[in-house]
Scaffold this active site. Structure first.
Site, PDB file in Angstrom:
ATOM      1  N   ASP A  68       0.866  -1.181   0.000  1.00  0.00           N
ATOM      2  CA  ASP A  68       0.000   0.000   0.000  1.00  0.00           C
ATOM      3  C   ASP A  68       0.901   1.230   0.000  1.00  0.00           C
ATOM      4  O   ASP A  68       1.848   1.325   0.785  1.00  0.00           O
ATOM      5  CB  ASP A  68      -0.910  -0.020   1.244  1.00  0.00           C
ATOM      6  CG  ASP A  68      -2.024   1.011   1.142  1.00  0.00           C
ATOM      7  OD1 ASP A  68      -1.725   2.205   0.947  1.00  0.00           O
ATOM      8  OD2 ASP A  68      -3.195   0.626   1.251  1.00  0.00           O
ATOM      9  N   ILE A  69       0.612   2.161  -0.886  1.00  0.00           N
ATOM     10  CA  ILE A  69       1.469   3.335  -1.067  1.00  0.00           C
ATOM     11  C   ILE A  69       1.304   4.347   0.088  1.00  0.00           C
ATOM     12  O   ILE A  69       2.181   5.170   0.320  1.00  0.00           O
ATOM     13  CB  ILE A  69       1.200   3.983  -2.449  1.00  0.00           C
ATOM     14  CG1 ILE A  69       2.381   4.804  -2.914  1.00  0.00           C
ATOM     15  CG2 ILE A  69      -0.072   4.791  -2.468  1.00  0.00           C
ATOM     16  CD1 ILE A  69       3.545   4.023  -3.379  1.00  0.00           C
ATOM     17  N   HIS A  76     -10.067  -5.524  -2.692  1.00  0.00           N
ATOM     18  CA  HIS A  76      -8.729  -5.724  -2.144  1.00  0.00           C
ATOM     19  C   HIS A  76      -8.808  -6.020  -0.655  1.00  0.00           C
ATOM     20  O   HIS A  76      -9.667  -5.519   0.052  1.00  0.00           O
ATOM     21  CB  HIS A  76      -7.828  -4.510  -2.400  1.00  0.00           C
ATOM     22  CG  HIS A  76      -8.429  -3.199  -1.986  1.00  0.00           C
ATOM     23  ND1 HIS A  76      -9.371  -2.549  -2.736  1.00  0.00           N
ATOM     24  CD2 HIS A  76      -8.228  -2.422  -0.897  1.00  0.00           C
ATOM     25  CE1 HIS A  76      -9.717  -1.418  -2.138  1.00  0.00           C
ATOM     26  NE2 HIS A  76      -9.042  -1.326  -1.006  1.00  0.00           N
ATOM     27  N   HIS A 134      -6.678  -5.796   2.876  1.00  0.00           N
ATOM     28  CA  HIS A 134      -5.542  -5.148   3.536  1.00  0.00           C
ATOM     29  C   HIS A 134      -4.885  -6.145   4.488  1.00  0.00           C
ATOM     30  O   HIS A 134      -5.573  -6.752   5.321  1.00  0.00           O
ATOM     31  CB  HIS A 134      -6.012  -3.951   4.373  1.00  0.00           C
ATOM     32  CG  HIS A 134      -6.549  -2.796   3.587  1.00  0.00           C
ATOM     33  ND1 HIS A 134      -5.782  -1.710   3.239  1.00  0.00           N
ATOM     34  CD2 HIS A 134      -7.791  -2.544   3.085  1.00  0.00           C
ATOM     35  CE1 HIS A 134      -6.523  -0.828   2.572  1.00  0.00           C
ATOM     36  NE2 HIS A 134      -7.756  -1.310   2.465  1.00  0.00           N
TER      37      HIS A 134
HETATM   38  P1  AMP Z   1      -9.918   1.383   0.477  1.00  0.00           P
HETATM   39  O1  AMP Z   1     -10.533   1.320  -0.911  1.00  0.00           O
HETATM   40  O2  AMP Z   1     -10.657   2.319   1.384  1.00  0.00           O
HETATM   41  O3  AMP Z   1      -9.737   0.012   1.076  1.00  0.00           O
HETATM   42  O4  AMP Z   1      -8.472   2.001   0.330  1.00  0.00           O
HETATM   43  C1  AMP Z   1      -7.690   1.832  -0.816  1.00  0.00           C
HETATM   44  C2  AMP Z   1      -6.242   1.671  -0.430  1.00  0.00           C
HETATM   45  O5  AMP Z   1      -5.478   1.635  -1.640  1.00  0.00           O
HETATM   46  C3  AMP Z   1      -5.655   2.786   0.438  1.00  0.00           C
HETATM   47  O6  AMP Z   1      -5.060   2.223   1.594  1.00  0.00           O
HETATM   48  C4  AMP Z   1      -4.631   3.457  -0.478  1.00  0.00           C
HETATM   49  O7  AMP Z   1      -3.497   3.929   0.209  1.00  0.00           O
HETATM   50  C5  AMP Z   1      -4.286   2.335  -1.440  1.00  0.00           C
HETATM   51  N1  AMP Z   1      -3.819   2.788  -2.751  1.00  0.00           N
HETATM   52  C6  AMP Z   1      -4.445   3.657  -3.575  1.00  0.00           C
HETATM   53  N2  AMP Z   1      -3.730   3.827  -4.696  1.00  0.00           N
HETATM   54  C7  AMP Z   1      -2.635   3.035  -4.578  1.00  0.00           C
HETATM   55  C8  AMP Z   1      -1.495   2.774  -5.418  1.00  0.00           C
HETATM   56  N3  AMP Z   1      -1.351   3.359  -6.606  1.00  0.00           N
HETATM   57  N4  AMP Z   1      -0.564   1.908  -4.984  1.00  0.00           N
HETATM   58  C9  AMP Z   1      -0.698   1.306  -3.780  1.00  0.00           C
HETATM   59  N5  AMP Z   1      -1.740   1.504  -2.949  1.00  0.00           N
HETATM   60  C10 AMP Z   1      -2.692   2.371  -3.339  1.00  0.00           C
END
Ligand code: AMP
Length: 133
Positions: free
Chosen positions: A29-30, A93, A95
């Site tokens: 996660d970025i 996704h 976590h």
């Molecule tokens: P959520 O949809 O609320 O579960 O959160 C989406 C997650 O994706 C967040 O923790 C972001 O930090 C992560 N995220 C979004 N864009 C990217 C990316 N390009 N690379 C890695 N992680 C990402």
């Protein structure tokens, strides 16, 4: 239009890759809540995880288990916290988060930031552990 995660799988957007199979992809996660915070996704574009068909759903969690075990080997922590939020990116996704207290799972807290080299190093170490499982 494809999701940002589909673009990551396709290599159109860079990611710190942990592992990949024919159907699944794992990457850091970025904007992590903790060092080693990893996302596990199906390559198939499904927005809501509960819409995944049974086999894909079960296989996704099996893949996530292996990723969690690999993360645990690299990042010292009490447990691996596992959760699904999905309010930000419309591509299912899971976590995977190294945790020591319940507050380490608080998505409203300020995210950590790392230099690219550190992300690369963490991803590479977790990847090596994943491949040895
Ligand atoms: P959520 O949809 O609320 O579960 O959160 C989406 C997650 O994706 C967040 O923790 C972001 O930090 C992560 N995220 C979004 N864009 C990217 C990316 N390009 N690379 C890695 N992680 C990402």
């Amino acid at each position: 239009m494809s999701t940002i995660f589909t673009k990551i799988v396709a290599g159109e957007i860079p990611s710190y890759k942990i592992a990949e199979t024919e159907d699944f992809y794992a990457f850091l996660d970025i904007n992590p809540l903790a060092k080693g915070h990893t996302l596990v996704i199906p390559k198939k574009e499904i927005d809501y995880i509960l819409d995944a068909e049974d086999k894909l759903y079960a296989d996704l969690w099996k893949f996530a288990k292996k990723v969690g075990l690999a993360v645990e080997k690299v990042i010292p922590c009490k447990r691996i916290g596992i959760t699904v939020i999905g309010l930000e990116v419309p591509h299912a996704h899971i976590h995977i988060i190294p945790i020591n207290t319940i507050y380490d799972m608080d998505f409203s807290k300020k995210k950590l930031s790392f230099e690219a080299e550190e992300f690369e190093e963490i991803a590479s170490r977790i990847s090596i552990e994943f491949n040895s499982l």
